[in-house]
Design a protein around this motif. Sequence first.
Motif, short mmCIF file in Angstrom:
data_model
loop_
_atom_site.label_atom_id
_atom_site.label_comp_id
_atom_site.label_asym_id
_atom_site.label_seq_id
_atom_site.Cartn_x
_atom_site.Cartn_y
_atom_site.Cartn_z
N PHE A 88 -7.73 11.04 -6.24
CA PHE A 88 -7.46 9.73 -5.62
C PHE A 88 -5.98 9.46 -5.51
CE2 PHE A 88 -6.62 5.13 -6.31
CZ PHE A 88 -7.09 4.66 -5.09
N ARG A 89 -5.22 9.82 -6.55
CA ARG A 89 -3.82 9.42 -6.52
C ARG A 89 -2.95 10.37 -5.71
NH1 ARG A 89 -3.47 10.90 -12.44
NH2 ARG A 89 -2.46 12.93 -12.41
N THR A 90 -3.53 11.45 -5.24
CA THR A 90 -2.78 12.33 -4.34
C THR A 90 -2.53 11.60 -3.03
OG1 THR A 90 -3.97 14.19 -5.32
CG2 THR A 90 -2.78 14.60 -3.25
N ASP A 91 -1.28 11.58 -2.61
CA ASP A 91 -0.96 10.85 -1.37
C ASP A 91 -1.25 11.76 -0.17
OD1 ASP A 91 -0.02 9.33 0.66
OD2 ASP A 91 2.00 9.06 -0.14
N GLU A 138 -7.64 4.18 6.47
CA GLU A 138 -8.08 4.02 5.08
C GLU A 138 -9.38 4.76 4.82
OE1 GLU A 138 -6.40 2.59 2.42
OE2 GLU A 138 -4.87 2.76 3.96
N LEU A 191 -5.45 0.79 11.15
CA LEU A 191 -5.17 1.05 9.73
C LEU A 191 -6.46 1.23 8.93
CD1 LEU A 191 -2.13 -1.09 8.62
CD2 LEU A 191 -2.28 1.34 9.17
N ARG A 204 0.27 3.97 -2.89
CA ARG A 204 -0.31 5.30 -2.68
C ARG A 204 0.68 6.43 -2.94
NH1 ARG A 204 -0.43 4.07 3.31
NH2 ARG A 204 1.33 5.21 4.14
N GLU A 263 -1.43 10.95 2.95
CA GLU A 263 -0.90 10.46 4.22
C GLU A 263 -0.40 11.59 5.13
OE1 GLU A 263 -1.21 7.46 5.40
OE2 GLU A 263 -0.10 7.81 7.25
N ASP A 311 2.35 8.96 -5.05
CA ASP A 311 1.93 9.57 -6.32
C ASP A 311 3.14 9.70 -7.24
OD1 ASP A 311 0.85 10.95 -8.40
OD2 ASP A 311 0.11 12.63 -7.21
N ALA A 369 -10.99 -2.39 5.73
CA ALA A 369 -11.46 -1.35 4.80
C ALA A 369 -10.34 -0.91 3.87
CB ALA A 369 -11.99 -0.16 5.60
N GLY A 370 -10.65 -0.85 2.60
CA GLY A 370 -9.68 -0.36 1.63
C GLY A 370 -8.56 -1.32 1.29
N SER A 371 -8.59 -2.52 1.83
CA SER A 371 -7.45 -3.42 1.60
C SER A 371 -7.49 -4.12 0.25
CB SER A 371 -7.37 -4.47 2.72
OG SER A 371 -8.50 -5.32 2.71
N LYS A 404 0.82 -1.22 0.00
CA LYS A 404 0.00 0.00 0.00
C LYS A 404 0.86 1.27 0.00
CE LYS A 404 -4.55 -0.58 0.08
NZ LYS A 404 -5.27 -0.28 1.28
N ARG A 432 -8.54 8.31 4.68
CA ARG A 432 -7.82 8.56 3.42
C ARG A 432 -8.83 8.77 2.28
NH1 ARG A 432 -2.85 7.11 3.10
NH2 ARG A 432 -3.16 5.37 4.56
N ASP A 468 -9.91 -3.02 -2.59
CA ASP A 468 -10.24 -2.11 -3.68
C ASP A 468 -10.35 -0.68 -3.14
OD1 ASP A 468 -11.15 -0.73 -5.87
OD2 ASP A 468 -12.77 -2.12 -6.35
N PRO A 469 -9.21 -0.03 -2.92
CA PRO A 469 -9.26 1.31 -2.31
C PRO A 469 -9.97 2.34 -3.17
CG PRO A 469 -7.02 0.74 -2.98
CD PRO A 469 -7.83 -0.50 -3.12
N TYR A 470 -9.98 2.14 -4.49
CA TYR A 470 -10.65 3.13 -5.34
C TYR A 470 -12.17 3.07 -5.15
CZ TYR A 470 -11.29 6.08 -9.51
OH TYR A 470 -11.62 7.10 -10.38
N LEU A 516 -14.64 6.07 -4.21
CA LEU A 516 -15.84 6.43 -4.99
C LEU A 516 -17.07 6.54 -4.09
CD1 LEU A 516 -15.20 4.34 -8.24
CD2 LEU A 516 -15.01 6.83 -7.97
#
Lengths: 429, 429, 429, 429
Positions: free
Chosen positions: C380-383, C344, C340, B381, C385, B383, C293-295, B377, C347, C297-299, C303
């Motif tokens: 979505f692809r912006t990290d 997610e 975690l 994640r 964290e 970018d 959660a998110g493990s 992960k 996130r 299919d995080p996209y 959504l």
Amino acid sequence: MEAMIAEDGVAKSNQNREKAMRADYAALGEQLDRRGIAIDAILKKVEAFGVAVPSWGVGTGGTRFARFPGDGEPRDIFDKIEDCAVIQQLTRATPTVSLHIPWDRADPKRLKQAASRFGLGFDAMNSNTFSDGAGQSLSYKFGSLSHTDAATRRQAVEHNIECIEIGKELGSKALTIWIGDGSNFPGQVNFARAFERYLEAVKAIYAELPDDWRLFTEHKMYEPAFYSTVVQDWGTNYIIARETGERAYCLVDLGHHAPNVNIEMIVSRLIQFGKLGGFHFNDSKYGDDDLDAGSIDPYRLFLVFNELVNAELAGAKDFRPAHMLDQSHNVTDPIESLMLSVAEVQRAYAAALLVDREALAGYQQDNDALMATQTLKTAFRTDVEPILAMARFNRGGAIDPIAAYRASGYRRKVAGERPAVASGGGGIV
Amino acid sequence: MEAMIAEDGVAKSNQNREKAMRADYAALGEQLDRRGIAIDAILKKVEAFGVAVPSWGVGTGGTRFARFPGDGEPRDIFDKIEDCAVIQQLTRATPTVSLHIPWDRADPKRLKQAASRFGLGFDAMNSNTFSDGAGQSLSYKFGSLSHTDAATRRQAVEHNIECIEIGKELGSKALTIWIGDGSNFPGQVNFARAFERYLEAVKAIYAELPDDWRLFTEHKMYEPAFYSTVVQDWGTNYIIARETGERAYCLVDLGHHAPNVNIEMIVSRLIQFGKLGGFHFNDSKYGDDDLDAGSIDPYRLFLVFNELVNAELAGAKDFRPAHMLDQSHNVTDPIESLMLSVAEVQRAYAAALLVDREALAGYQQDNDALMATQTLKTAFRTDVEPILAMARFNRGGAIDPIAAYRASGYRRKVAGERPAVASGGGGIV
Amino acid sequence: MEAMIAEDGVAKSNQNREKAMRADYAALGEQLDRRGIAIDAILKKVEAFGVAVPSWGVGTGGTRFARFPGDGEPRDIFDKIEDCAVIQQLTRATPTVSLHIPWDRADPKRLKQAASRFGLGFDAMNSNTFSDGAGQSLSYKFGSLSHTDAATRRQAVEHNIECIEIGKELGSKALTIWIGDGSNFPGQVNFARAFERYLEAVKAIYAELPDDWRLFTEHKMYEPAFYSTVVQDWGTNYIIARETGERAYCLVDLGHHAPNVNIEMIVSRLIQFGKLGGFHFNDSKYGDDDLDAGSIDPYRLFLVFNELVNAELAGAKDFRPAHMLDQSHNVTDPIESLMLSVAEVQRAYAAALLVDREALAGYQQDNDALMATQTLKTAFRTDVEPILAMARFNRGGAIDPIAAYRASGYRRKVAGERPAVASGGGGIV
Amino acid sequence: MEAMIAEDGVAKSNQNREKAMRADYAALGEQLDRRGIAIDAILKKVEAFGVAVPSWGVGTGGTRFARFPGDGEPRDIFDKIEDCAVIQQLTRATPTVSLHIPWDRADPKRLKQAASRFGLGFDAMNSNTFSDGAGQSLSYKFGSLSHTDAATRRQAVEHNIECIEIGKELGSKALTIWIGDGSNFPGQVNFARAFERYLEAVKAIYAELPDDWRLFTEHKMYEPAFYSTVVQDWGTNYIIARETGERAYCLVDLGHHAPNVNIEMIVSRLIQFGKLGGFHFNDSKYGDDDLDAGSIDPYRLFLVFNELVNAELAGAKDFRPAHMLDQSHNVTDPIESLMLSVAEVQRAYAAALLVDREALAGYQQDNDALMATQTLKTAFRTDVEPILAMARFNRGGAIDPIAAYRASGYRRKVAGERPAVASGGGGIV
């Protein structure tokens, strides 16, 4: 031979039904005769057909949410053998019991004795490395035959060899391996290394297999592992059987595939490449639901048997599939469900025997899709119940096994002898 | 080298974006440095990474219900090559075009000339026996390589051999076979005989394969056949590659599997047994939706690349997977979709390169599922867009290919040159 | 406020990470600034975001095949509250606990006291009529709220009312009903009558709901029932909420749908018709896998949050969805998985806040599918964290909760205090 | 009444089969009599049962990959009506044709005349806004009733109103709306706004619906849209019917659901809430395969009819479902497929009439799952072919419609009259 159900009760139940059965059998015979089929030849084949009962099938199943026990649950393998004897007495189609170790561990001599009282034999041995048994030193939480730890793998291999040893004493001729090894998270497991370890372990078991035994490995898409499973489909299973040896075969459980998969085609492929070992029959609508055989999609069961009968008649090489039920009975009396499931399997077999294979081959050659599929449908929609009933009757069983069973009061009787079990579940969600 | 898009337009587009890109690249480089990763090494790998564009991908797709053409649709393979040149010019990651015969049939010399204008080469040749071409003598309505009629099979084999001949002239090094053979009704086809015929036909094609070529066969669960498909899954595909020969490999199209199937595991199996030929990249939510790569489940694409990078770094034997896009662009400008899809494939590759594989192997060994999956992960994640942009920029492409493309007015221009096409569909429901 | 983990340990863990976090936060802030987004506004929203932890989530889960307990399993609800306090201390995003009756039945005063030590509150109450509790007079084997027997239904209704009573004392404001009622065989249940009985029972519960409470009903496709389930999908769930009353809402568990279903669209529909109650967050690949959660299919999780943020910003009527995790942790430390998973969910929320909604609306209006989807992908692809870490840090939690937790030795400590539990499973297959 | 097939040929075909049919009918009658069922009452119901044939069903279908035409394809709606007349002549169960506009646009007077030659009537009108018709001013590429552009929505509404106008002249009493509106990318469409626009458009159509007409809307999970579809499932469809008005109903196409979904339960829910409009019968294994009704899972078709017969006998309010076939015949003669499909639908109906509903209700009340499901199975496995054959025969049709049709040489004859059509496909992949 001992009988768990009073013979005169069965006889009385049959007496009420014999006349109607004979009328239906005669009418069907006439119809089949017009179609060029001799009903007695079909009857003979059905009489010779058998399915193994899994020892664990006679207990009430459950889900991770709860288990709701039934009355008179078997307390141990000896109670289970008695329940299996009831099924065999009334259906005459389940001559063998399949044991599961460690659940059914007991003195082999006593086991043989218990079974022979009822003329029962022992089918494939089933090992268990998907849960931790009492007193087991290393846990299978993170795998068994494919575990990263060599000692854990060795323990799992040795358990399988123990199953072979027990089976040898009982007269079994096969070992079935199903494991839950896999992962719940991407990255948890290295797919290739896990499979290498698995193959090495299976080969170690195979090395101990007697010459007249077969090794069955079973694939399953998911559950208990929810991201990846080491033997996830027939492709992997085929590779296992191929890499392991001549006496290694694939076992097909009808509920272990991805949604929409054409299972009868997988059966055909395994037959074609000499690696079909046999079946765990059941039915499913969603996942590995372990519902009663033929209860959800009886035509699919027929299509599987269409492949089996086709191979049988064609004399496919090395073709002698093992038949076993593998179901979870959560809301029915397990004995009743098993008796009807056997009948559903026989029904699919009998109907598949009615397929006009010469005509079918012609339609296939000519791409007459409509007549080809009609040829199957004509066989499928023929009500072969009179043949099944006659087969049971001729061999000493019940024309209507459920009616005879209910009339016998067997469940009431064992409920009085076997103590009630508390409901389970809660906590595992 | 000719440029379809004016170079100064691209330069201007880049000028506006270069500063921000460099800032992002520097910030990412710093972060990766803290994680022990040299960003320039990743950049170099990404720069060397290429994906083939399918000639048919630059036309607008459709469904059996309708096709809604876009503006400036390519009229022939020469228009298509020009569109492919645009993609390569702006992305610098699509150095080859994959042809489809008979759709792209043309004088090989002219084809080579057309492609070399833009420095493009030719990837795998694709044969077509799933539809009837003009003037074809025998129909594929009931199958091609597995047809019951020997003459039809022979015609299909010869068509594939013709594809090889054309490819030889063009410098292609692979033939990809995907067929729709199967059935719509239980019983229509004899599974085993159809597969025997298929194998025989593929072997006849393989016999004509030059020594430095590879043969790719593609599996697909269903469509256009809706009950059974002769190469229905990777299990059958693996058997084909195994039985056919050393240079026969399996091609994986991401949209050709049963619901819920773990595709990255299939990729791992094929690598492990030396039979992964390559990919048709796309994405899907329901069936063979042929959506843009990474548009529905980008993590799945990353997990596939996690296997590929793992094999690449481990030096897996005979591992050189072919990469091709295979998508249907129904509601977007195909050039735009292809440019972004290439970027998504590169993104998955770049992110997979960031995985701390040593740490991962340790967590796997220790069954630390949580940290193992976190290791993936963390890479996913990150970018990596600055790396992709820098790779394009360094090689002469566009920092933002869509912006540069839209600014160029290319679509408007070709819409003026290429006549409008009528909407299609209706009738095939 | 008490702290289960030594504060100085957390401080030390943060000290090592603060500088890097601030650098990453600054770099991200700069990038977002260029995109017209103020990072501090996002941070503030993330800081205000909370998710409830289910009491049962801190225990190790299992499957019908086995349960492999972890070290230091909580013995009762008071141990569970302590584990929940750890999660809240380190993540600062789980201010409430959701109880399950009868598993967590205890003196409400003691419960309140136990939770208030850590500043924890109580989220929705969960009733249980899918398993038989100790001493329960009527069994739920064949159903609860939809049972054919009126007395059994009454018992189930009263259990739910009891849950409300307990919740009133604890300060809860919602009751969540999930039942397993359904059938395993075609014909077992009359669909319409069962649903009538269900509706009548839910209305009886609703009649006892305090004015400031909400009622959440949850749908699920299958399991534990394997042929039909009384609240099988959102369509039925919507009808329930509609027929029951204004304060009745639908709860969405991400793992309870048919394969391939577009869940974010269901979320949109329920928002549009004023009936979205909230979520049980988790992830799944096959069925109700209850993975983190998110493990998987995080996209997809993003959504879903894209719909939630869209509704939040648009000021959708009656929109205040409850957030709860509902997972089964079979191979990880449950505290780690929950920490975690919270991250997610945050996130997904943070990324959804980054969507340029004005641009998106424009692309949608113009049918610019490519730029519309790119607008989501860019967010979505912006990290994010650094934002999550800063939110935890600012509110007194840990920059890296897993590292701080592992360093604290909490699991080792409770393993010393709480007796080991035997492995379970076997028998329910 | 005119006959497309020579009456004496049919008579001769029947002559050869009548004796066997009567024997089978008598034997079945005897068996049913023993079960307390009067065969003649069943026969009467079957004789009164009708299914509409879709005009487009008599042409050969296809996929996006190819269309392989058959011999003697109908050139226009008048040829199609003649083919429908053949089906009705031989099956006597398809008294109406369902038209599709614009495909079947013609002078209504001529249409009525053409149909009345054969005693055929007109069933529901079907509109088409999923493809662009010739000369249409605005494209449906990005939607129709839910398009972002008001003028395009208006055009689609007007097309539907035109369908009503044509239908009024033809004596139709229903309009069926199926649209493909949706999206291929996350973000492409705003779900809530698209559905608002859809609802507004449907209400505008409903406003023009004659008082004695019904409006049917059809849901479908996916295809032609591959990420989201505006009417994606029965939940959305129910909301549409509810919000639109009393004469708005839901249409169920058996192939339009997610994998594994329990369709018979959806049928029950729609009946219960007064919104079941009718069916598009077909079968499917994977997606919207449009295979022949009952060809893949005949038990599922029976279970649907079990709900319908249950509602019929219970006198469910506002219950008069429309029956229509909707299939794509890619590899068979469409006339043959439609004749057999009608028989499969009749078969499911006849078998459902045999269910002992009193016994079933008792088993359901007592939670005797095994006997409940056996009650259904007993009905299903009864071979009702003699009843279907007798119904056809009594009403002037053919005992064996396929045999009579093939013997007639009809296809050969029309192949001589109707020019051959070129194979299509290629390009849409």
